[in-house]
Scaffold this motif. Sequence first.
Motif, PDB file in Angstrom:
ATOM      1  N   GLY A 271       0.827  -1.202   0.000  1.00 15.58           N
ATOM      2  CA  GLY A 271       0.000   0.000   0.000  1.00 15.58           C
ATOM      3  C   GLY A 271       0.855   1.243   0.000  1.00 15.58           C
ATOM      4  N   THR A 272       0.290   2.317   0.431  1.00 17.98           N
ATOM      5  CA  THR A 272       0.969   3.614   0.457  1.00 17.98           C
ATOM      6  C   THR A 272       1.476   3.896   1.869  1.00 17.98           C
ATOM      7  OG1 THR A 272      -0.450   4.452  -1.312  1.00 17.98           O
ATOM      8  CG2 THR A 272       0.763   6.080   0.005  1.00 17.98           C
ATOM      9  N   LEU A 273       2.745   4.204   1.959  1.00 14.22           N
ATOM     10  CA  LEU A 273       3.342   4.580   3.243  1.00 14.22           C
ATOM     11  C   LEU A 273       3.477   6.098   3.276  1.00 14.22           C
ATOM     12  CD1 LEU A 273       4.713   3.844   5.938  1.00 14.22           C
ATOM     13  CD2 LEU A 273       6.879   3.721   4.693  1.00 14.22           C
ATOM     14  N   THR A 274       2.732   6.720   4.156  1.00 19.18           N
ATOM     15  CA  THR A 274       2.745   8.182   4.275  1.00 19.18           C
ATOM     16  C   THR A 274       3.302   8.559   5.639  1.00 19.18           C
ATOM     17  OG1 THR A 274       0.812   8.375   2.839  1.00 19.18           O
ATOM     18  CG2 THR A 274       1.374  10.287   4.195  1.00 19.18           C
ATOM     19  N   HIS A 275       4.368   9.353   5.609  1.00 16.57           N
ATOM     20  CA  HIS A 275       4.976   9.836   6.848  1.00 16.57           C
ATOM     21  C   HIS A 275       4.471  11.249   7.109  1.00 16.57           C
ATOM     22  CE1 HIS A 275       8.840  10.892   9.273  1.00 16.57           C
ATOM     23  NE2 HIS A 275       7.764  10.788  10.035  1.00 16.57           N
ATOM     24  N   ARG A 276       3.587  11.381   8.075  1.00 13.06           N
ATOM     25  CA  ARG A 276       3.030  12.675   8.440  1.00 13.06           C
ATOM     26  C   ARG A 276       3.497  13.042   9.848  1.00 13.06           C
ATOM     27  NH1 ARG A 276      -3.278  12.314   6.386  1.00 13.06           N
ATOM     28  NH2 ARG A 276      -2.821  11.673   4.230  1.00 13.06           N
ATOM     29  N   ILE A 277       3.854  14.295  10.008  1.00  9.72           N
ATOM     30  CA  ILE A 277       4.354  14.782  11.295  1.00  9.72           C
ATOM     31  C   ILE A 277       3.444  15.901  11.768  1.00  9.72           C
ATOM     32  CG2 ILE A 277       6.303  15.818  12.510  1.00  9.72           C
ATOM     33  CD1 ILE A 277       8.144  14.592  10.424  1.00  9.72           C
ATOM     34  N   GLN A 278       2.942  15.762  12.958  1.00 18.14           N
ATOM     35  CA  GLN A 278       2.113  16.797  13.566  1.00 18.14           C
ATOM     36  C   GLN A 278       3.015  17.771  14.333  1.00 18.14           C
ATOM     37  OE1 GLN A 278      -1.147  16.772  12.895  1.00 18.14           O
ATOM     38  NE2 GLN A 278      -0.966  14.821  11.789  1.00 18.14           N
ATOM     39  N   ALA A 279       2.688  19.049  14.239  1.00 17.60           N
ATOM     40  CA  ALA A 279       3.512  20.060  14.904  1.00 17.60           C
ATOM     41  C   ALA A 279       2.656  21.268  15.246  1.00 17.60           C
ATOM     42  CB  ALA A 279       4.689  20.477  14.025  1.00 17.60           C
ATOM     43  N   GLU A 280       3.180  22.078  16.138  1.00 21.56           N
ATOM     44  CA  GLU A 280       2.545  23.341  16.520  1.00 21.56           C
ATOM     45  C   GLU A 280       3.547  24.471  16.361  1.00 21.56           C
ATOM     46  OE1 GLU A 280       1.036  23.035  20.453  1.00 21.56           O
ATOM     47  OE2 GLU A 280      -0.578  21.641  19.913  1.00 21.56           O
ATOM     48  N   GLY A 281       3.031  25.640  16.112  1.00 22.46           N
ATOM     49  CA  GLY A 281       3.932  26.788  15.942  1.00 22.46           C
ATOM     50  C   GLY A 281       3.148  28.080  15.906  1.00 22.46           C
ATOM     51  N   GLU A 282       3.763  29.098  15.310  1.00 27.41           N
ATOM     52  CA  GLU A 282       3.139  30.414  15.240  1.00 27.41           C
ATOM     53  C   GLU A 282       3.670  31.176  14.045  1.00 27.41           C
ATOM     54  OE1 GLU A 282       4.165  32.254  18.906  1.00 27.41           O
ATOM     55  OE2 GLU A 282       6.177  32.817  18.256  1.00 27.41           O
ATOM     56  N   LEU A 283       2.897  32.159  13.605  1.00 24.97           N
ATOM     57  CA  LEU A 283       3.307  33.014  12.505  1.00 24.97           C
ATOM     58  C   LEU A 283       4.317  34.052  13.000  1.00 24.97           C
ATOM     59  CD1 LEU A 283      -0.145  33.682  10.807  1.00 24.97           C
ATOM     60  CD2 LEU A 283       1.691  32.258   9.907  1.00 24.97           C
ATOM     61  N   PHE A 284       5.192  34.476  12.101  1.00 21.07           N
ATOM     62  CA  PHE A 284       6.137  35.554  12.414  1.00 21.07           C
ATOM     63  C   PHE A 284       6.417  36.343  11.151  1.00 21.07           C
ATOM     64  CE2 PHE A 284       8.886  32.305  10.741  1.00 21.07           C
ATOM     65  CZ  PHE A 284       9.928  32.988  10.138  1.00 21.07           C
ATOM     66  N   ALA A 285       6.715  37.609  11.336  1.00 25.87           N
ATOM     67  CA  ALA A 285       7.019  38.488  10.214  1.00 25.87           C
ATOM     68  C   ALA A 285       8.468  38.302   9.784  1.00 25.87           C
ATOM     69  CB  ALA A 285       6.757  39.944  10.582  1.00 25.87           C
TER      70      ALA A 285
ATOM     71  N   ALA B 122      -0.755  28.111  15.474  1.00 26.74           N
ATOM     72  CA  ALA B 122      -1.178  27.260  14.372  1.00 26.74           C
ATOM     73  C   ALA B 122      -0.854  25.805  14.690  1.00 26.74           C
ATOM     74  CB  ALA B 122      -0.501  27.683  13.063  1.00 26.74           C
ATOM     75  N   ARG B 123      -1.648  24.909  14.104  1.00 25.26           N
ATOM     76  CA  ARG B 123      -1.392  23.466  14.137  1.00 25.26           C
ATOM     77  C   ARG B 123      -1.149  23.015  12.707  1.00 25.26           C
ATOM     78  NH1 ARG B 123      -5.987  23.853  17.348  1.00 25.26           N
ATOM     79  NH2 ARG B 123      -7.225  22.952  15.642  1.00 25.26           N
ATOM     80  N   ALA B 124      -0.092  22.258  12.517  1.00 24.54           N
ATOM     81  CA  ALA B 124       0.319  21.908  11.152  1.00 24.54           C
ATOM     82  C   ALA B 124       0.532  20.413  11.029  1.00 24.54           C
ATOM     83  CB  ALA B 124       1.596  22.657  10.773  1.00 24.54           C
ATOM     84  N   GLU B 125       0.436  19.953   9.783  1.00 29.02           N
ATOM     85  CA  GLU B 125       0.714  18.559   9.436  1.00 29.02           C
ATOM     86  C   GLU B 125       1.671  18.567   8.256  1.00 29.02           C
ATOM     87  OE1 GLU B 125      -1.851  14.489   8.958  1.00 29.02           O
ATOM     88  OE2 GLU B 125      -2.502  16.202   7.763  1.00 29.02           O
ATOM     89  N   ILE B 126       2.839  17.957   8.456  1.00 24.48           N
ATOM     90  CA  ILE B 126       3.883  17.936   7.429  1.00 24.48           C
ATOM     91  C   ILE B 126       3.864  16.579   6.731  1.00 24.48           C
ATOM     92  CG2 ILE B 126       6.352  18.168   6.974  1.00 24.48           C
ATOM     93  CD1 ILE B 126       6.559  19.790   9.540  1.00 24.48           C
ATOM     94  N   PHE B 127       3.827  16.598   5.410  1.00 29.25           N
ATOM     95  CA  PHE B 127       3.890  15.382   4.619  1.00 29.25           C
ATOM     96  C   PHE B 127       5.363  15.127   4.290  1.00 29.25           C
ATOM     97  CE2 PHE B 127      -0.292  17.115   4.158  1.00 29.25           C
ATOM     98  CZ  PHE B 127      -1.137  16.009   4.188  1.00 29.25           C
ATOM     99  N   ALA B 128       6.023  14.413   5.196  1.00 32.39           N
ATOM    100  CA  ALA B 128       7.470  14.253   5.073  1.00 32.39           C
ATOM    101  C   ALA B 128       7.857  13.291   3.960  1.00 32.39           C
ATOM    102  CB  ALA B 128       8.049  13.773   6.407  1.00 32.39           C
TER     103      ALA B 128
END
Length: 394
Positions: free
Chosen positions: A33-47, A323-329
């Motif tokens: 099947g498909t192996l998807t490596h997703r990483i959950q992370a938190e952060g914030e916006l900056f200028a 923000a909450r983010a999900e990275i498709f590594a």
Amino acid sequence: MKTRLMLACLMFLLLTRCAEYTERDAVITLETGTLTHRIQAEGELFAVNSISINAPQSTRGPRFIAEVAAEYSSVAPGDLVIRFDATQLERSLRDADNALAGVLADQQFKGAQQAAELTNIGLDQRLVQQEFAFADRFSIDDVQIRSRLEILDSLQNKEFLGEKQSYLTWQEQSFASRSQGELDLLRLQKGQQQGLLEQAQSGLAALEIRAPHTGILLYEANWRGEKPEVGRMVFPGERLGSIPDLSLQHLRLQIIEQEAVGLAAEQQVRFVLTSRPEQVLEGKILSVGQVAQSRERRDPRRYIEVVVEPAAQHSFFLPGAKARAEIFANTLEQVLTVPLQAVFSDDSGQYVWKKYGLGFQRQPITLGAKSLTHAEITSGAEAGDTIALLDPEA
């Protein structure tokens, strides 16, 4: 015979328990099947572009805030941000001005005094020269004309005048050296007071901090958690806040070091702002930090910093927005995957418990790419194999 019967019953019970184990949901059949490596992370916006607001360094000692603009307010070029109290600087300017005037008066008085003393020494020298010339001109050494006592008295008078002339020469040289030292000291004091005066004048000229460009006003808290306010004392060079440029903002994520596997630039990211959880935004990774750092003193975990460039800039983007983010590594198609909980290891390497008949045996395997929950099997197993999710020996 009884012993053999008991052993047979025991084997039957073990096989029955093993069969019961396989009938529960503690096994899985391997599939491609498909192996998807997703990483959950938190952060914030900056200028990306931000101007720092610092207390001016042109004065000695602390300052007090007299007026401050509201935080999160929009500012345009030239708008007042912070105004400092001028009382202390005006006092310093007045003291430095008075001290400089006193030094100039002392310098003038010392110059006049030295000129008068030098004139007196010059007059004494000319008088001695005239007396010496007169005594030398009218000196008579003939004993027939003058008595011996008068001749001796004349010689002693000439010797005295010579010694007095030498003394006046030494006094002139000593006076020059002494007066030069006094003048140098006065010049040093004058330069010091002029420096204090210029410092106070530059401090008065820097009483106001104004916005250099359009943006939003953000303040920073000090080590006590206090933000700039009227009456607060600040020190020269202390960072008070910033004015970020809202036209270009990025997302800064903090990822636990153990989970930051396979991260690289250009990987796709989906994120939502906590203020707008219904709107899913997209972006891509710009950079991945090379060194993991601690975020809090009491937190033993270390984090990798990842900077994400949003696909588009929005009007509701504000620096500091969470923000909450999900990275498709990583994404691999048509690979044989296995849950990480079904993979075991010992000194000989990694293995799985593969089903053979009614029991399970160790099957060495080789793993490839991994995600947080699954791994790719590159050798040692194939699609259709049934493996245990738990250790049958436990």
